[in-house]
Design a protein around this motif. Structure first.
Motif, mmCIF file in Angstrom:
data_model
loop_
_atom_site.group_PDB
_atom_site.id
_atom_site.type_symbol
_atom_site.label_atom_id
_atom_site.label_comp_id
_atom_site.label_asym_id
_atom_site.label_seq_id
_atom_site.Cartn_x
_atom_site.Cartn_y
_atom_site.Cartn_z
ATOM 1 N N GLU A 2 -8.210 6.864 -2.419
ATOM 2 C CA GLU A 2 -7.291 5.742 -2.238
ATOM 3 C C GLU A 2 -7.473 5.119 -0.853
ATOM 4 N N PRO A 3 -7.176 3.807 -0.728
ATOM 5 C CA PRO A 3 -7.256 3.160 0.592
ATOM 6 C C PRO A 3 -6.273 3.784 1.574
ATOM 7 N N THR B 43 0.848 -1.192 0.000
ATOM 8 C CA THR B 43 0.000 0.000 0.000
ATOM 9 C C THR B 43 0.883 1.240 0.000
ATOM 10 N N GLU C 13 -11.573 9.385 -7.116
ATOM 11 C CA GLU C 13 -11.272 8.131 -6.442
ATOM 12 C C GLU C 13 -10.549 8.417 -5.129
ATOM 13 N N THR D 71 -9.605 -0.535 3.152
ATOM 14 C CA THR D 71 -8.518 -1.109 2.341
ATOM 15 C C THR D 71 -8.878 -1.165 0.858
ATOM 16 N N THR D 72 -10.027 -0.598 0.476
ATOM 17 C CA THR D 72 -10.438 -0.555 -0.920
ATOM 18 C C THR D 72 -10.757 0.886 -1.315
ATOM 19 N N LYS D 73 -10.754 1.144 -2.614
ATOM 20 C CA LYS D 73 -11.050 2.479 -3.111
ATOM 21 C C LYS D 73 -12.525 2.818 -2.920
ATOM 22 N N ARG D 74 -12.776 4.120 -2.736
ATOM 23 C CA ARG D 74 -14.132 4.646 -2.723
ATOM 24 C C ARG D 74 -14.268 5.678 -3.842
#
Length: 242
Positions: free
Chosen positions: A109-110, A50, A107, A192-195
């Protein structure tokens, strides 16, 4: 024999010392750096991490010189600049909030905190020959959407009134102004994932008599003498600090 052995050891040390300081070239017979590759470079099976795992980035200039840049924890890193232009004027009647067709998609990022600097500048005009010469209001709502949630960002919304008269105006059949705004939205993504978030602009009109405002320049109407094109933009910065 002992003397010959000493000479052999000395020569071996000198030979390996020369090798250790030799320059290595791949695709070139005369390297100018300690290691120089003439061609594409590919690394397989790199560790997937990451952005906040390592604090140095490897970058290169136009000539391929590599260097490592220290990324300080908590510092903002510029990510992107996005914008949209209005292709045509959008009529907005009184009492009917209207989407202006401008949408910015960002976007997240995590494990990051994202700073979105939103700005807009939209020309608005009205036809006074079809509207009573009374105070009318026009406004803009900045809206954020994520998933099924919609929120008006009042800090980035604007409203103004048209004056009754324009001193010195040569053409009193149309009156126009610009409405602009700026808003800084800060969103933390602890997952831990994109939004994905989307920003849109909605125009609205208020007044005592039914009429319509026109948001954006009507490029086909030469009497407006090109007020300019409406624009909606965002500068995006990331901060990996946790």
């Amino acid at each position: 024999m002992k003397k010959q052995l000493n000479l052999l050891v000395s020569f071996s040390l000198l030979f390996f010392s020369a090798i250790s300081y030799a320059q290595i070239g791949v695709g070139t017979e005369q390297p100018t750096y300690e290691f120089e590759a003439n061609g594409s470079v590919r690394f397989r099976d790199l560790e997937k991490v990451t952005p906040y795992t390592h604090y140095r980035q490897v970058r290169s200039d136009d000539e391929g010189h590599l260097t490592a840049i220290q990324i300080f924890e908590g510092y903002l890193t510029f990510k992107d600049l996005i914008r949209q232009l209005m292709p045509a004027a959008v009529p907005v009647p009184i009492g009917y909030s209207t989407d202006l067709g401008l949408k910015l998609r960002v976007e997240l990022e995590p494990k990051s905190e994202t700073y979105i600097v939103l700005t807009y500048n939209i020309p608005i005009y009205m036809h006074t020959n079809v509207a009573a010469v009374k105070p009318h209001f026009a406004g803009m709502q900045l809206i954020r959407k994520e998933g099924g949630n919609t929120q008006i960002l009042y800090g980035g919304s604007r409203k103004f009134s048209f004056p009754n008269t324009y001193p010195g105006a040569l053409d009193d059949t149309k009156r126009g102004v610009f409405i602009d705004g700026k808003y800084v939205d800060v969103i933390k993504n602890t997952g831990t994932t994109k939004r994905i978030v989307e920003y849109t602009l909605t125009g609205f009109t208020e007044g005592p008599d039914f009429t319509a405002m026109f948001f954006g320049d009507n490029m086909a109407d030469q009497t407006m003498k090109s007020m300019g094109v409406g624009v909606f933009s965002a500068m995006i910065f990331d901060q990996f600090s946790f």
